[in-house]
Design an enzyme around this catalytic site. Structure first.
Site, PDB file in Angstrom:
ATOM      1  N   GLU A 148      38.359  43.774  41.089  1.00 61.85           N
ATOM      2  CA  GLU A 148      37.356  44.774  41.485  1.00 61.85           C
ATOM      3  C   GLU A 148      37.782  46.187  41.105  1.00 61.85           C
ATOM      4  O   GLU A 148      37.190  47.149  41.560  1.00 61.85           O
ATOM      5  CB  GLU A 148      37.006  44.695  42.974  1.00 61.85           C
ATOM      6  CG  GLU A 148      37.967  44.023  43.911  1.00 61.85           C
ATOM      7  CD  GLU A 148      39.336  44.658  44.021  1.00 61.85           C
ATOM      8  OE1 GLU A 148      39.561  45.705  43.420  1.00 61.85           O
ATOM      9  OE2 GLU A 148      40.185  44.064  44.714  1.00 61.85           O
ATOM     10  N   SER A 217      46.896  43.755  38.540  1.00 64.91           N
ATOM     11  CA  SER A 217      46.377  42.620  39.297  1.00 64.91           C
ATOM     12  C   SER A 217      45.792  41.603  38.303  1.00 64.91           C
ATOM     13  O   SER A 217      46.494  41.216  37.358  1.00 64.91           O
ATOM     14  CB  SER A 217      45.354  43.131  40.316  1.00 64.91           C
ATOM     15  OG  SER A 217      44.988  42.095  41.198  1.00 64.91           O
ATOM     16  N   ASP A 299      53.591  40.218  48.150  1.00 71.46           N
ATOM     17  CA  ASP A 299      52.250  39.957  47.595  1.00 71.46           C
ATOM     18  C   ASP A 299      51.778  38.577  48.031  1.00 71.46           C
ATOM     19  O   ASP A 299      52.586  37.645  48.150  1.00 71.46           O
ATOM     20  CB  ASP A 299      52.353  40.023  46.058  1.00 71.46           C
ATOM     21  CG  ASP A 299      50.982  40.086  45.383  1.00 71.46           C
ATOM     22  OD1 ASP A 299      49.963  39.790  46.037  1.00 71.46           O
ATOM     23  OD2 ASP A 299      50.953  40.428  44.190  1.00 71.46           O
ATOM     24  N   HIS A 328      50.964  43.663  47.188  1.00 70.80           N
ATOM     25  CA  HIS A 328      50.250  43.418  45.931  1.00 70.80           C
ATOM     26  C   HIS A 328      50.243  44.698  45.076  1.00 70.80           C
ATOM     27  O   HIS A 328      49.811  45.752  45.537  1.00 70.80           O
ATOM     28  CB  HIS A 328      48.824  42.949  46.217  1.00 70.80           C
ATOM     29  CG  HIS A 328      48.045  42.615  44.982  1.00 70.80           C
ATOM     30  ND1 HIS A 328      48.525  41.767  44.001  1.00 70.80           N
ATOM     31  CD2 HIS A 328      46.827  43.024  44.556  1.00 70.80           C
ATOM     32  CE1 HIS A 328      47.626  41.668  43.035  1.00 70.80           C
ATOM     33  NE2 HIS A 328      46.591  42.428  43.342  1.00 70.80           N
TER      34      HIS A 328
END
Lengths: 351, 351
Positions: A148, A217, A299, A328
Site C-alpha cells: 500500500e 516491503s 517483523d 517491519h
C-alpha cells in the site's frame, strides 16, 4: 506520560514520521481516534489544511513552501486511504496523485512526471535529478513501493539519495497507486521495472552503468525480481522484503490489502493469486549484482525469508543486515537503517 | 495507546523533534525516565552512539552521514545538559561544542567557525552560505539562542533559511554556551550582535543591506534589542520572545536556568539581575525595521508582552502572530510556524 507504541497498523509512528508526517499531526490523530473520529476523515482534513497552505504559498511566490505543503497534503491523503477499504478510497487515492503532481515542479529538486506506454496503458513515474553542478552523468536509483505504499511516499528517502548525488525514479507498478485501476497485482512486476530502465538508460543525465533498484516491503520482493531478471541493474536493495508469501504470518490488515490489490472476491482467492504471483525463489539464482537485504527480527515476515535469500541468491554479493530490535522495515529504529541503505547505494553506485 | 503531551520541560516532544532529535530516541527516553535512568546519562549514551556512527562514516568516506551523525551527537549533548544543574554539565556542554565543530565542515552546506575578538575574550560563531550557484551577494540571518538554547541547536532552522537562499550566522553571546564561562548574562547582548554584524557587512558573499536577526525565546528579547540599537539590521524576528521578565510567571526550571546563567548565589539575586539586565521596553521606540513577532497564547510568558511590543515599537512595521493553541515558541504546532518565519524573512530580505 506514556510512550507511543509502534505496533498499530495505521498509527505506525515510526513509519509515518520518517516518511514525513509531522509529529504533532500523529499526536492529534491519536487523540482523534480515541474520540472516534474517522481515520480517513481526520487525514483528509489535514490534507485540506496543508493544501490551503500550499496554494497560498504559491500565490505569494513562495515556491519552496508551496511544494512542501502540497507534498505534505498528498502524503496525508496517502495515509488517509492506505488501509481504508470503503468506496471513498479511490477518490482520496486520486487526490493524493493530483496533489503530488501539483507539488512536483516546486519540490527541491523538482520531480518531473513521466508517462511510459506499456501494453494498453502507461506507467506513471517521477524523475528527480540531484541539485547543483553535476560532474558528468549521475547514478540513479529506481524506487519501488509495496503493498500500500506508492510513489508519492518515497519523497523522504529520495531526499537521502539526492543529497548524496544520486538521481531517483519512482513509479507505480501493477497493484499500486495510479496503476491499480488498470492493472492489479501481477506476476511480472519486473517487466514494468525493465520498461522504466529502457527509458533511464537513454537519458543523457544518467550513467546507464550505475542504476540501482530499491524496494520496500513488497517492493523489496519486486526489487529482487527486477534485479534478478535484468542485468542492467548494478545494485539492489530489499528493504524489509521477502521472496515468498507466508500467508499464515500475514496480519488481518495485510490480508485485506492483498484482496484489494488483487481485486479478488475473497481472502482465499487473494491468497492463491498472491502465493503464485510473488514466488521469487526460482528467480534468485539469476541475481548477480551486489544486493543489500535489511530485515527486522521483530517483523511479522519470518526471518526464514532472509535464510532463503542467503541460500538461493548464491550468485550475488550479499550484504544482509538483520536488526534484532527492528520491526517491519525497521521503521521503529529511526533514521539509521535508512541512512545506511542510502550510503550503501552511494558507495555501490559510485563512479 | 496514550498520546505524548508537550508540557514537560525536558521531554518537550515538539521542540526536540523539530530541532532534530529522532522520534525513536524521545520514545526511548520516555521509557528510560520511567525506569529512573538519569536524563543526562541517557542522552550522553545516545551521543556516544551517534558519535560512533559519525566517526565510522567519516572513516568510510561518507561525508554527509558523518556530518549528520556528529551533529546529532552534538544535539544529544545539548539536551543532555540543557536543564541539568550538577557539576557534570560543563563537560557535556563542552562535548557538544567539540562534536559540532567536528561536524561543521561536513554539514551540507558546511559551517565555518569564526572567532571574533571582543573585550578580553572572543565570540564563537558559525557562518553557513546557501549551496548552489549564487547570483550575486546573498542575504543573511543572524540567529540568537535563548536561556539554554545555543548555536548548535539552530541547525534545523538554518536549513529552512539556507534552502531559501539565505546565509546564516549563529553564535553564543553572554550567558550562552561557549561564552558562559567567560561572560554571564549581561545587559548588553546587543553589543555582541553588533560586533558580529561588523564582520558580516565586510564579507564579499553577503549583501550588507540585507541582514536580518532572529532570536528564539530569550533570544527573541535579544533580537529586539539588537535590531533596535543597530539600524544596519533590515529585519527582525522575535520567536516566542519578550521585552521584560515577569518573574512570577517563570516556571521552576527557568528560574534555575536564570540562576545558572547569571552565576548568582540565589534565585533572588538572579531575579534582580535578570529584571534589570533584560528590560527592553526603553529600547523599543528605536526599533525601525520590519519586525515579526510570534507568540503562543498558551505560553507561560504572558500575552501582555506582545501588547507591550505593539505599544512601544510604534516606529517599526510589525507583523504580530499570536497562535491561540501555541505553547512557548509554538513548538507544539509542528513545522508551520517555523516555515512562516523563514518565508517572512526570505520576503523581507529579498533583493
Amino acid at each position: 506520560m506514556s510512550v507511543p507504541t509502534f505496533n498499530t497498523a495505521m498509527l505506525n509512528w515510526g513509519r509515518l514520521i520518517l516518511d514525513g508526517i509531522p509529529f504533532v499531526d500523529l499526536s492529534e490523530a491519536s487523540t482523534a481516534l480515541e474520540a472516534n473520529v474517522s481515520w480517513l476523515e481526520f487525514w483528509s482534513a489535514k490534507a485540506d489544511h496543508y493544501e490551503e497552505l500550499g496554494t497560498r504559498a504559491l500565490a505569494d511566490g513562495l515556491e519552496l513552501s508551496g511544494g512542501y505543503w502540497l507534498w505534505l497534503a498528498s502524503l496525508c491523503c496517502q495515509y488517509a486511504q492506505f488501509l481504508w477499504f470503503d468506496d471513498r478510497r479511490e477518490e482520496v487515492q486520486q487526490r493524493k496523485v493530483d496533489l503530488y503532481d501539483r507539488a512536483a515542479p516546486h519540490l527541491s529538486p523538482p520531480a518531473l512526471r513521466v508517462e511510459l506506454p506499456i501494453d494498453d496503458t502507461f506507467i506513471a513515474g517521477y524523475l528527480r535529478l540531484p541539485p547543483g553542478p553535476r560532474d558528468g552523468k549521475v547514478a540513479c536509483v529506481v524506487l519501488l513501493g509495496g503493498l500500500e505504499s506508492t510513489k508519492e511516499e518515497s519523497y523522504m528517502f529520495e531526499q537521502l539519495l539526492l543529497e548524496r548525488g544520486l538521481a531517483t525514479f519512482t513509479f507505480d507498478g501493477p497493484g499500486q497507486g495510479e496503476m491499480l485501476a488498470q492493472v492489479s497485482l501481477a506476476p511480472d512486476f519486473e517487466r514494468y521495472t525493465s520498461t522504466v530502465l529502457d527509458l533511464l538508460v537513454t537519458l543523457e543525465e544518467l550513467d546507464p552503468d550505475r542504476i540501482g533498484v530499491l524496494g520496500r516491503s513488497l517492493g523489496g520482493c519486486y526489487a529482487l525480481r527486477s534485479a534478478a531478471t535484468d542485468d542492467r541493474f548494478a545494485a539492489c536493495v530489499s528493504w524489509g522484503g521477502f521472496v515468498s508469501v507466508e500467508w499464515e504470518a500475514e496480519p488481518p490488515h495485510d490480508r485485506a490489502s492483498w484482496q484489494y490489490v488483487t481485486k479478488t472476491g475473497s481472502e482465499e482467492e487473494a491468497r492463491v493469486q498472491v502465493e503464485a504471483n510473488l514466488d521469487t525463489r526460482p528467480l534468485l539464482p539469476r541475481l548477480h549484482c551486489p544486493t543489500y537485504v535489511l530485515h527486522g527480527a521483530l517483523d511479522e515476515i519470518p526471518g526464514e525469508q532472509v535464510d532463503l535469500i542467503r541460500e538461493l541468491a548464491a550468485n550475488a554479493p550479499l550484504t544482509v543486515v538483520v536488526e534484532p530490535l527492528g520491526d517491519h522495515c525497521c521503521h521503529n529504529l529511526g533514521p539509521a537503517p535508512r541512512v545506511a541503505m542510502a550510503d550503501w547505494l552511494s558507495i555501490r553506485l559510485a563512479r
